[in-house]
Design an enzyme around this catalytic site. Structure first.
Site, mmCIF file in Angstrom:
data_model
loop_
_atom_site.group_PDB
_atom_site.id
_atom_site.type_symbol
_atom_site.label_atom_id
_atom_site.label_comp_id
_atom_site.label_asym_id
_atom_site.label_seq_id
_atom_site.Cartn_x
_atom_site.Cartn_y
_atom_site.Cartn_z
ATOM 1 N N CYS B 68 32.192 36.884 36.777
ATOM 2 C CA CYS B 68 30.996 37.362 37.467
ATOM 3 C C CYS B 68 31.062 38.861 37.768
ATOM 4 O O CYS B 68 32.061 39.527 37.536
ATOM 5 C CB CYS B 68 30.801 36.577 38.756
ATOM 6 S SG CYS B 68 32.095 36.869 39.967
ATOM 7 N N ALA B 71 33.883 40.003 39.959
ATOM 8 C CA ALA B 71 35.149 40.107 39.216
ATOM 9 C C ALA B 71 35.216 41.432 38.458
ATOM 10 O O ALA B 71 36.266 42.068 38.389
ATOM 11 C CB ALA B 71 35.289 38.935 38.254
ATOM 12 N N ARG B 102 45.752 40.162 38.127
ATOM 13 C CA ARG B 102 45.479 40.798 36.833
ATOM 14 C C ARG B 102 46.647 41.611 36.258
ATOM 15 O O ARG B 102 46.535 42.223 35.222
ATOM 16 C CB ARG B 102 44.227 41.668 36.928
ATOM 17 C CG ARG B 102 42.963 40.835 36.709
ATOM 18 C CD ARG B 102 41.722 41.681 36.777
ATOM 19 N NE ARG B 102 41.751 42.832 35.911
ATOM 20 C CZ ARG B 102 41.444 42.804 34.616
ATOM 21 N NH1 ARG B 102 41.085 41.709 34.036
ATOM 22 N NH2 ARG B 102 41.498 43.912 33.897
ATOM 23 N N HIS B 201 31.036 46.071 36.387
ATOM 24 C CA HIS B 201 31.596 47.353 35.947
ATOM 25 C C HIS B 201 30.615 48.476 36.261
ATOM 26 O O HIS B 201 30.984 49.522 36.783
ATOM 27 C CB HIS B 201 31.863 47.357 34.441
ATOM 28 C CG HIS B 201 32.770 46.260 33.959
ATOM 29 N ND1 HIS B 201 32.617 45.674 32.733
ATOM 30 C CD2 HIS B 201 33.828 45.649 34.544
ATOM 31 C CE1 HIS B 201 33.564 44.746 32.573
ATOM 32 N NE2 HIS B 201 34.300 44.707 33.664
#
Lengths: 458, 548
Positions: B68, B71, B102, B201
Site C-alpha cells: 500500500c 508501505a 526491509r 513513493h
C-alpha cells in the site's frame, strides 16, 4: 549501541507506543483461518494489510501464506467495499477454488462500517459462491485488542458459522489449542491420541504451516480442520479451550450455541499447566492416563531435578502474549526461577492480577504490565538487570546491547528455525524449553568463567 | 540439454500460447484486463516496444503481491533515515510490520549520532480515537517523543482510518513544529491512496522535498558532489557504492535514502548532479530539484559490474575532467580482475540457465544485468508497482493518461528558486554532451533491454506465477517474501530481490561477486536432488528382500 536512545529513566507515556509488544487483530485472524482445511483467508481492506500479514507470517514460518485482499481504493473507502468483496469472492472461487473463504475486516472496512455477513449473503444470492462452498467472517478492527484477540475472533467465527447440534452425542472432545505454533497443535493432537481420545482440534495449522518439501506446491495442503469436522463440534462431549484470551470466546460460544460443556484452561506450557490439561482431558473423556504420558512427565521432572542448580534464583524478563506469559511465568516459578519483568502489549485487566498471584513468592519487586511496550520493558531491565530474557526476535536488539542471553519464544520469530517443528507445549515441549534455557545460561557461564573454574562437567 | 535459451523459448514454447494459458481461467472481465498487463516483448527499429498497462487498480481477490501507499512512503522511502522519528499515526499493525523488516542498513557517525531505526513509534490508535478523533493523542505522542528522545525532526505517517475520520496530520505537524521548535511534518499516505506502493513513493517525495530539502545551504567539501537517489542500502548496497565513489573521488552529498540522515537531506540541493538508481520511487525528487535548483539528473545502475563501470564513466563524462575520468578508469581496472575471475568460474556452472524476475519498480530490470553477466537469460519479467515509463521508457510519458487514482496524488507545482536556482551546466554544455549520446533525464525502461519474445507481466499474481513455473520450469525465480516458499515448494530456488532474504551487498563490483556466488549456490544446490526419497524413485520391492 543499537538502542542507544533507551535510558533507565522511566517516564509516563500515555499516547506514544515505542517498540510494541503486540500487533493488530487481522494477522491473528489470518493465522487462525489458515488452520481450516482448504481455506483461503481474505483481508477486507487496503491491500497493504494483506501484504504485511502475509509477509510477517511467511517470515515467521518460512512457508507459503496465501490470502486474498479486497484492494480498497479511495473510491471503495468512500462508497463501501461491497463491490470489491463480491468481485474478490467470485475471483477466488473461480481461480483458486478453495472450499471456504475466511474474511476478516480491517480498521478501514470497520471504520466505514461494511457489513460482511450482508455482503456474503449478496454474493451467495448472485451465485458467486458455488454450491457446497462457504464464506465466513470475523470482525477484527485493528484498533481493538491485538493479534491474539483477532485469532480468538476468527476461531469463534468457526463455531458461530459451522458448529451444529444434531442431538446425538459423539465420543469426541473439542480442543481449541490457542494461538500456538503448528508444532504445538500437532503435539496436542498427539497427546490426545496417546490417551485414545478422538479430538477435533481447531484451528489446526499443522501440516499447513510446517509442510514438507515435496517438489510440488499445493495451495491447500493436507492439514487444517475440515468444515465437516467443525460441524460435528456441537455434538462433542465437551470442549477444552487452551488459553483464556485466544480460546475462551470460541469455547464459550460452543457452550452457548450447542450446550457443549467447556473448560477453559491455561496453555499447557510447563509441568503444572500440562498436568491440568491432561487431567481435564482424562476426566472429560473418562479415560485413564496411559503410562507413556507418565513417562514423558517423569522425564520433564527429571530434567528439572538434574539441572535445578542452574535455574534456581535466576532472574528472568518475559515479553509476549498473555496466554503464553501466564503459563510460562508459572513454569519458571515452579522451577525456582524468578520472572521479575513481565510485559504484554495486549491490553487486559486480569493479566496483571494473575501474574501477581503467580509471582507472589518471588523475593524482591516484580514489574508487570498489560498494554505495555518493549521500550518500557527494556527500561525495567536497565534498572534491575536479569540473567535471562524470553521473547520474540525483536528482543535480540536488547540482548546484544545489554549482553543478556535470550531464548526466542513467541511471535514473531524471524531469525531462527525450529518453532514450527518442535513444540513448547506438553511435557516434551517443557523439556525443549528447558533445553533452550539451559543452552543459553550454560553458554554464558562457559563464556564468562575464569579459566581456572571453567567446567568440563556441568 | 545444451540448447540455448533462445531456442528454448522460441522453438518449444510459443509466448502467445503462454499468454492464453495465463488468462484462460479468468472470469471474462478479469481476463480482458490482465491481457493488457501481459505483453510479449518486441523491439522495433526505433527501439519502440509494445504497450503494457501498468499502475492500474489491482483486481480484488486475485492474490496480488502489492502493498500500500503507507508501505511505499514510510516503509520504503523514509524508513531508512536514521535520525528522524518516524511516527505512525494509526492502529499498531502498520508501524509494527514496517519495523526493521526491509534490511536497510545504516551506520551512524559515532556513538552520539541519532539512530532511531531499531525503534518503532506509533500512536497505537484505539476505538476511542476512531470515534472521537485522534489528533489529541497524536499531539501528545509527538510531545512524548520529543521529551524522551529530543530528535531533530519528527515525521508523521497517516494510516487508513486517519484519513477516514478526518484527522489532519498536517495541521498537527504545523502546531507542534511551532511549539517544539523542531521540524515536524506529516504525510497523508493512507493505505487506500493510489493503486500500490507507488502512490506512497510520490507522497514521500513531495513531503521530503517540501519540508526538508533546501533547509541548509552550507556547501560541504568535495570537488565532484552528487546525490544518489533511489538507493535504499538494503544489505549494504549503498555502502559498496559509497566505497567506489570515494575511490573515484566523488562526494555523496545525500543518498535518498539508504544510510541517510536528515542533515544530508537538508543540503542535498547543493549537489552538482543527481544520480537515479530506482527511477520509480524517486524520480519526482530529481525532477523537482532540477526545476527549483537547476540540478540535472541522469539514470544510473550499479547493479552489475558492467553496469557499474558504465555508470561511473557516465558520471565522469558529465564532469569531463581528466582527473576524474582517469581516476574512474583506474578504479575500474583495479576492480574488474577479481570480478572477472569469479564470473568466469560461476558462468561455467550457470550458463544457459533461465531466470524470471517479478519485483519492484526497477530491480526486475537492473538484476537482468547480473544474470546476463553469468550467462543466464531472463525469459519473463515484470514489476509489482511500476508505471508504463519504467517498462517502455520515458518517451511514453506524454501519452500516459492520468486516471482517477493517480490524480488523487498531489502533483506539486515547482518554480525556480529566486535566489538558489543555478543551472549546473549551461545550455551549450548540455547540448555538447547530448551530441555525444549523453542522455539527461532519460530512462529507456526495462523492455528495450529484454529479448524479443520474452514475457513482460505487470502486477503478476499467484496464479500466473504458478502457471509460468509449470510451463517454463525456470532455474531461478526472483520475487519477494510472499512468493518465496510457494515457488521453492515447486522445487525451484527463489531469490528475494526486495530485501535479498539474507546477504548482500549486490551493488557495485563486490556486490556483483556476491550475487554471482549467491546465484551459483542457489541454482546448483544439491538439496533439490533429494526431493524424492529412494523408495519414491524406485517403489517396487525387490523380491529378495520381501517378507515371506
Amino acid at each position: 549501541m543499537l538502542l542507544r536512545h533507551t535510558t533507565n529513566k522511566v517516564a509516563d507515556r500515555h499516547a506514544l507506543t515505542v517498540n510494541p509488544a503486540k500487533t493488530c487483530q487481522p494477522i491473528g485472524a489470518m493465522y487462525a483461518a489458515l488452520g481450516v482445511h482448504s481455506c483461503l483467508p481474505h483481508s477486507h481492506g487496503s491491500q497493504g494489510c494483506c501484504a504485511y500479514h502475509r509477509s510477517t507470517l511467511t517470515r515467521h514460518y518460512k512457508e507459503p501464506v496465501m490470502a486474498g485482499t479486497s484492494s480498497f481504493t479511495e473510491g471503495a473507502s468512500v462508497f463501501g467495499g461491497q463491490a470489491n468483496l463480491v468481485q474478490a469472492i467470485d475471483n477466488i472461487f473461480t481461480i483458486y477454488n478453495p472450499e471456504v473463504i475466511a474474511v476478516h475486516t480491517t480498521c478501514l472496512s470497520e471504520t466505514i462500517g461494511d457489513d460482511i455477513a450482508q455482503i456474503a449473503a449478496k454474493a451467495r444470492e448472485s451465485g458467486k459462491i458455488p454450491e457446497g462452498r462457504y464464506v465466513f467472517h470475523a470482525s477484527t478492527p485493528s484498533y481493538v485488542g491485538s493479534h491474539v484477540t483477532g485469532f480468538a475472533g476468527m476461531t469463534r467465527a468457526m463455531v458461530d458459522y459451522f458448529a451444529e447440534k444434531c442431538g446425538k452425542k459423539r465420543r469426541q472432545i473439542n480442543i481449541i489449542p490457542g494461538y500456538v505454533e503448528p508444532s504445538d497443535m500437532e503435539e496436542i493432537k498427539r497427546i490426545a491420541k496417546l490417551m485414545d481420545i478422538p479430538a477435533v482440534v481447531f484451528p489446526d495449522t499443522s501440516n499447513v504451516l510446517n509442510g514438507p518439501q515435496t517438489g510440488k506446491y499445493e495451495m491447500f495442503p493436507k492439514g487444517g480442520v475440515t468444515i465437516d469436522q467443525l460441524k460435528t463440534t456441537g455434538d462433542s462431549m465437551g470442549t477444552l479451550g487452551l488459553g483464556k484470551l485466544a480460546s475462551g470466546p470460541a469455547a464459550h460460544a460452543l457452550d452457548t450455541k450447542c450446550k457443549v460443556p467447556c473448560q477453559v484452561l491455561d496453555l499447557p506450557i510447563g509441568i503444572k499447566a500440562t498436568d491440568r490439561f491432561v487431567d481435564a482431558l482424562r476426566s472429560m473423556a473418562g479415560v485413564n492416563v496411559p503410562d507413556d504420558i507418565n513417562i514423558e512427565r517423569g522425564r520433564l521432572l527429571d530434567v528439572i531435578t538434574d539441572m535445578h542448580q542452574y535455574f534456581f534464583g535466576k532472574k528472568v524478563a518475559l515479553i509476549g502474549d498473555p496466554d503464553q506469559l501466564i503459563s510460562l511465568t508459572e513454569f519458571l516459578v515452579s522451577i525456582d526461577m524468578w520472572p521479575i519483568h513481565i510485559v504484554t502489549g495486549t491490553p487486559g485487566k486480569k493479566f496483571e492480577k494473575r501474574i501477581r498471584e503467580l509471582t507472589s513468592e518471588i523475593p524482591g519487586p516484580v514489574n508487570v504490565k498489560a498494554g505495555g511496550d518493549m521500550f518500557l520493558w527494556h527500561q525495567w531491565i536497565k534498572n534491575d538487570p536479569v540473567d535471562l530474557m524470553i521473547g520474540n526476535t525483536y528482543v535480540k536488539y536488547i540482548s546484544r546491547d545489554e549482553d543478556i542471553p535470550l531464548v526466542r519464544f513467541g511471535f514473531p520469530i524471524l531469525d531462527r528455525a525450529g518453532h514450527s517443528y518442535f513444540p513448547t507445549v506438553g511435557y516434551r515441549g517443557g523439556i525443549r524449553l528447558l533445553e533452550k534455557i539451559l543452552d543459553v545460561l550454560l553458554d554464558r557461564q562457559d563464556r564468562d568463567a575464569p579459566e581456572e573454574s571453567f567446567e568440563l562437567v556441568m | 540439454m545444451e540448447t540455448s535459451c533462445e531456442d528454448y523459448i522460441c522453438s518449444e514454447i510459443d509466448p502467445e500460447e503462454v499468454k492464453n494459458k495465463l488468462i484462460s481461467k479468468y472470469p471474462a472481465k478479469v481476463g480482458r484486463k490482465r491481457s493488457k498487463q501481459i505483453t510479449i516483448n518486441r523491439i522495433d527499429e526505433e527501439k519502440c516496444v509494445p504497450e503494457v498497462m501498468a499502475n492500474v487498480r489491482t483486481i480484488p481477490g486475485i492474490i496480488t503481491q502489492r502493498g500500500c501507499s503507507y508501505a511505499g512512503c514510510k516503509g520504503v522511502v523514509l524508513g531508512p533515515t536514521r535520525d528522524i522519528i518516524n511516527l505512525t499515526h494509526g492502529p499498531i499493525g502498520c508501524g509494527f510490520y514496517s519495523w526493521l523488516t526491509r534490511r536497510n542498513q545504516t551506520r551512524p557517525n559515532g556513538p552520539e549520532d541519532h539512530n532511531f531505526m531499531p525503534y518503532c513509534f506509533s500512536t497505537d490508535m484505539q476505538e476511542n480515537e476512531i470515534i472521537f478523533g485522534g489528533e489529541k493523542k497524536l499531539k501528545e505522542a509527538i510531545q512524548e517523543a520529543y521529551d524522551t528522545f529530543h530528535p531533530k525532526a519528527i515525521a508523521i505517517f497517516a494510516t487508513c482510518p486517519v484519513g477516514l475520520i478526518g484527522d489532519d496530520v498536517h495541521s498537527v505537524a504545523r502546531e507542534m513544529k511551532a511549539k517544539l521548535g523542531i521540524n515536524v511534518f506529516g504525510f497523508s499516505c493512507e493505505g487506500y491512496k493510489g493503486v500500490s506502493q507507488s502512490a506512497g513513493h510520490h507522497i514521500a517525495n513531495n513531503g521530503i522535498f517540501t519540508h526538508v530539502v533546501g533547509l541548509d545551504d552550507e556547501i560541504r567539501e568535495g570537488k565532484y558532489r552528487i546525490n544518489l537517489l533511489g538507493e535504499y542500502n538494503i544489505g549494504g548496497d549503498a555502502f559498496e557504492i559509497d566505497r567506489i565513489f570515494e575511490d573515484c573521488g566523488l562526494t555523496v552529498v545525500s543518498t535518498f535514502s539508504g544510510n541517510s540522515s536528515y542533515d544530508y537531506f537538508k543540503n542535498s540541493h547543493t549537489a552538482d548532479l543527481n544520480l537515479i538508481m530506482c527511477h520509480r520511487s524517486i524520480n519526482y525528487v530529481a525532477e523537482m530539484m532540477e526545476t527549483k535548483y537547476g540540478i540535472p539528473w541522469i539514470k544510473v545502475n550499479f547493479i552489475g559490474a558492467e553496469a557499474t563501470a558504465k555508470s561511473l564513466r557516465k558520471i565522469a563524462q558529465y564532469y569531463d575532467e581528466p582527473e576524474l575520468t582517469d581516476r574512474v578508469e583506474e578504479v575500474i581496472v583495479k576492480e574488474m580482475p577479481e570480478v572477472e575471475k569469479v564470473r568466469a568460474e560461476v558462468k561455467a556452472r550457470c550458463e544457459g540457465k533461465l531466470a524470471m524476475l517479478f519485483v519492484g519498480g526497477s530491480r526486475a530490470h537492473h538484476y537482468q544485468e547480473l544474470f546476463k553477466e553469468i550467462g543466464m537469460r531472463t525469459i519473463a519479467a515484470g514489476y509489482e508497482f511500476a508505471h508504463r515509463d519504467d517498462y517502455e521508457g520515458r518517451r511514453v510519458l506524454p501519452n500516459i493518461k492520468v486516471d482517477a487514482d493517480s490524480r488523487n496524488i498531489e502533483e506539486l507545482e515547482i518554480h525556480p528558486d529566486p535566489q538558489r536556482y543555478q543551472p549546473r551546466k549551461s545550455p551549450e554544455e548540455i547540448s555538447e554532451l547530448e551530441k555525444t549520446g549523453f542522455k539527461f533525464k532519460d530512462y529507456e525502461g526495462m523492455m528495450t533491454e529484454m529479448s524479443n519474445g520474452t514475457l513482460v507481466i505487470d502486477d503478476i499474481n499467484q496464479y500466473e506465477t504458478e502457471k509460468l513455473i509449470e510451463i517454463f520450469k525456470p532455474d531461478i525465480f526472483c520475487a519477494g517474501i510472499k512468493e518465496k516458499y510457494a515457488i521453492q515448494k515447486s522445487g525451484i530456488p527463489m531469490k528475494q530481490l526486495h530485501s535479498y532474504d539474507s546477504g548482500g551487498p549486490y551493488a557495485g563490483f563486490r556486490g556483483a561477486i556476491n550475487f554471482y556466488r549467491e546465484i551459483d549456490r542457489m541454482v546448483n544446490s544439491k538439496v533439490w536432488k533429494y526431493v524424492k526419497a529412494p523408495w519414491q524413485q524406485n517403489p517396487e520391492l525387490a523380491a529378495t528382500y520381501a517378507w515371506d
